[in-house]
Design an enzyme around this catalytic site. Structure first.
Site, PDB file in Angstrom:
ATOM      1  N   GLN A 185       0.828  -1.199   0.000  1.00  0.00           N
ATOM      2  CA  GLN A 185       0.000   0.000   0.000  1.00  0.00           C
ATOM      3  C   GLN A 185       0.865   1.253   0.000  1.00  0.00           C
ATOM      4  O   GLN A 185       0.580   2.223  -0.719  1.00  0.00           O
ATOM      5  CB  GLN A 185      -0.924  -0.001   1.216  1.00  0.00           C
ATOM      6  CG  GLN A 185      -1.925   1.152   1.203  1.00  0.00           C
ATOM      7  CD  GLN A 185      -2.825   1.153   2.410  1.00  0.00           C
ATOM      8  OE1 GLN A 185      -2.423   0.746   3.496  1.00  0.00           O
ATOM      9  NE2 GLN A 185      -4.047   1.621   2.237  1.00  0.00           N
ATOM     10  N   GLN A 226       2.142   1.987  -3.425  1.00  0.00           N
ATOM     11  CA  GLN A 226       1.119   2.578  -4.283  1.00  0.00           C
ATOM     12  C   GLN A 226       0.815   4.015  -3.889  1.00  0.00           C
ATOM     13  O   GLN A 226       0.647   4.893  -4.740  1.00  0.00           O
ATOM     14  CB  GLN A 226      -0.161   1.745  -4.213  1.00  0.00           C
ATOM     15  CG  GLN A 226      -1.344   2.323  -4.967  1.00  0.00           C
ATOM     16  CD  GLN A 226      -1.112   2.440  -6.458  1.00  0.00           C
ATOM     17  OE1 GLN A 226      -0.321   1.678  -7.013  1.00  0.00           O
ATOM     18  NE2 GLN A 226      -1.781   3.367  -7.113  1.00  0.00           N
ATOM     19  N   GLU A 227       0.742   4.280  -2.597  1.00  0.00           N
ATOM     20  CA  GLU A 227       0.378   5.612  -2.124  1.00  0.00           C
ATOM     21  C   GLU A 227       1.425   6.658  -2.466  1.00  0.00           C
ATOM     22  O   GLU A 227       1.101   7.749  -2.945  1.00  0.00           O
ATOM     23  CB  GLU A 227       0.158   5.594  -0.603  1.00  0.00           C
ATOM     24  CG  GLU A 227      -1.103   4.891  -0.146  1.00  0.00           C
ATOM     25  CD  GLU A 227      -2.350   5.741  -0.388  1.00  0.00           C
ATOM     26  OE1 GLU A 227      -2.233   6.862  -0.900  1.00  0.00           O
ATOM     27  OE2 GLU A 227      -3.453   5.271  -0.057  1.00  0.00           O
ATOM     28  N   SER A 228       2.688   6.350  -2.201  1.00  0.00           N
ATOM     29  CA  SER A 228       3.719   7.399  -2.303  1.00  0.00           C
ATOM     30  C   SER A 228       5.036   6.931  -2.883  1.00  0.00           C
ATOM     31  O   SER A 228       5.951   7.741  -3.026  1.00  0.00           O
ATOM     32  CB  SER A 228       3.993   7.964  -0.907  1.00  0.00           C
ATOM     33  OG  SER A 228       4.589   6.961  -0.080  1.00  0.00           O
ATOM     34  N   TYR A 240      -6.689   1.130  -7.752  1.00  0.00           N
ATOM     35  CA  TYR A 240      -5.913   1.198  -6.511  1.00  0.00           C
ATOM     36  C   TYR A 240      -5.888  -0.172  -5.824  1.00  0.00           C
ATOM     37  O   TYR A 240      -4.826  -0.683  -5.459  1.00  0.00           O
ATOM     38  CB  TYR A 240      -6.557   2.254  -5.615  1.00  0.00           C
ATOM     39  CG  TYR A 240      -5.980   2.433  -4.241  1.00  0.00           C
ATOM     40  CD1 TYR A 240      -4.898   3.276  -4.004  1.00  0.00           C
ATOM     41  CD2 TYR A 240      -6.564   1.799  -3.146  1.00  0.00           C
ATOM     42  CE1 TYR A 240      -4.401   3.464  -2.731  1.00  0.00           C
ATOM     43  CE2 TYR A 240      -6.072   1.986  -1.866  1.00  0.00           C
ATOM     44  CZ  TYR A 240      -4.988   2.817  -1.660  1.00  0.00           C
ATOM     45  OH  TYR A 240      -4.501   3.016  -0.389  1.00  0.00           O
TER      46      TYR A 240
END
Length: 348
Positions: free
Chosen positions: A80, A83-85, A187
Site C-alpha cells: 500500500q 502505491q500511495e507514495s 488502486y
C-alpha cells in the site's frame, strides 16, 4: 441491469464517517456488481529487501495488527505504501494528501500518533505515518469483516478495506461492496497484485527431502483459484485477466520450487522453459516433487507436481482451483503425458 445495485455516494458523507486519505472531491454514482469483487490475499511477513531499510521495522510493527484485524500484514502495508507514495515521506498529492501513507489533513488527527517519541505526530514523519496507517487499515479491516458477516457488504475484507482507505468507508457501504469507481478499483488491484512482491519467502517445510518440500509448498495452496499468468516465487498474484489472486500451472511450480529451495532456485514462468530445467526422469521413476508435463492445448502446455502414489497437484484451468488428482490411472492424463523433469538443489 439485473444483479447490480445502484447507489449515490457523496464524499462529504464518507468523510464524516471515517475521513479520507486520497479523498475523491466529488459526489460519485456508484454501480456495484456483487459478482465481480476480486479476492485478495493479505500477504504475510515482510520481504525486507523490497523496502527501504529505514522503514522496515516500522512496517513490521505496524503490520502486526491485533485481534480485530488478522488479515493485516507487513507485506500488505508495504504494498500500500508503494502505491500511495512510492515510499516518499515528503509526498503531497494534488488533493492535498500528505506523507508516505498519504493522509488527508482532516483525517490525520483521528489516527495521529507520535510513534518515535520525538514530541511531534506528523504525517510527514514515516514512523508516525506508517504506525497510523496500520491502525487505520486495521480499523477498516474490522469494519469490512463485520459488514461481510452481517450481509451488508459483499466481497473480501482486504479488498474492501483498501477501497475504503481510498474512497472512504461510506463509499464502500453505499456500494454494498467494492465501488465501481475506476480509480478505486485500480488502486485495489495494484496493491493486491503487489502484495506477493513484499511477502517474505515461506521457510521450506520441515522434514523430508527437497522433493517432499516442493510438494508440501504446493499443497499449502490447495483450493487457491486458477488465474492465467498468476503466481510468482512469493505466492499468488492477479495474473493477466482478472483481479483475483491465484496461480496458473507453471506459476504454482515455480513458487513451490523457489520456496523448497529457500530461494536459491528460480524457475522461468513459461511451461516450455521449465521443461528445459533439471534432468529427465523415466515414467517408472517419478518421485514426489518431480515436475510432470503434458501436451494438452499444445506442446508442453501444462505442468504439475508429483506427490507419489500416482497423484499430482496442479492448477488446472480457469474456473478451477489448485487440486490433487490421481493421474496415472486416468487415460486423459496418460494420453497427454509428455515427460517428467527432476529439479535438484543445484539446478539450474
Amino acid at each position: 441491469m439485473p444483479g447490480r445495485a445502484l447507489a449515490l455516494a457523496a464524499v462529504a458523507c464518507a468523510a464524516g464517517l471515517v475521513g479520507l486519505p486520497l479523498t475523491l472531491l466529488l459526489a460519485v454514482t456508484v454501480l456495484h456488481d456483487r459478482t465481480d469483487t476480486p479476492t485478495a490475499t493479505p500477504g504475510g511477513p515482510l520481504r525486507t529487501t523490497a523496502v527501504p531499510d529505514t522503514y522496515q521495522n516500522w512496517i513490521i510493527r505496524a503490520g502486526a495488527g491485533d485481534d480485530r484485524c488478522p488479515q493485516l500484514s507487513p507485506a500488505l502495508l508495504a504494498a500500500q505504501l508503494a502505491q500511495e507514495s512510492g515510499f516518499n515521506p515528503r509526498a503531497v498529492s494534488a488533493a492535498g494528501a500528505q506523507g508516505i501513507a498519504q493522509f488527508m489533513p482532516g483525517t490525520w488527527p483521528t489516527w495521529a500518533i507520535d510513534a518515535d517519541g520525538n514530541g511531534v505526530a506528523s504525517p510527514f514523519d514515516p514512523a508516525d505515518a506508517i504506525t497510523a496507517q496500520g491502525r487505520f487499515l486495521c480499523a477498516l479491516l474490522a469494519d469490512t469483516t463485520a459488514g461481510i458477516a452481517d450481509g451488508t457488504l459483499t466481497g473480501d475484507p482486504v479488498s474492501l478495506a483498501l477501497a475504503a482507505y481510498n474512497c472512504g468507508l461510506g463509499c464502500v457501504r453505499a456500494a454494498g461492496g467494492l465501488p465501481a469507481i475506476g480509480e478505486t478499483r485500480d488502486y485495489v488491484t495494484r496493491i493486491t497484485a503487489a502484495v506477493a512482491d513484499y511477502t517474505a519467502p515461506t521457510p521450506p517445510p520441515a522434514g523430508g527431502g527437497f522433493g517432499e518440500r516442493v510438494a508440501a509448498a504446493a499443497q499449502a495452496w490447495t483450493d487457491t483459484p486458477y488465474v492465467w499468468g498468476g503466481g510468482n516465487e512469493f505466492g499468488p498474484t492477479t495474473g493477466t485477466d482478472t483481479g483475483t489472486a491465484g496461480f496458473d500451472c507453471s506459476g504454482l511450480t515455480l513458487y513451490a520450487v523457489y520456496q523448497a529451495s529457500g530461494g536459491t532456485i528460480r524457475l522461468p514462468h513459461y511451461t516450455g522453459d521449465q521443461y528445459q530445467q533439471g534432468t529427465p526422469v523415466a515414467g517408472d521413476d517419478i518421485h514426489p516433487g518431480d515436475l510432470i508435463f503434458f501436451h494438452i492445448d499444445g506442446p508442453l502446455s501444462h505442468v504439475a507436481i508429483a506427490l507419489g502414489n500416482g497423484q499430482m497437484i496442479h492448477a488446472p484451468r480457469t474456473g478451477k482451483t489448485v487440486e490433487t488428482v490421481a493421474w496415472t490411472t486416468d487415460p486423459y492424463w496418460t494420453d497427454h503425458y509428455a515427460g517428467t523433469r527432476r529439479i535438484t538443489p543445484n539446478e539450474p
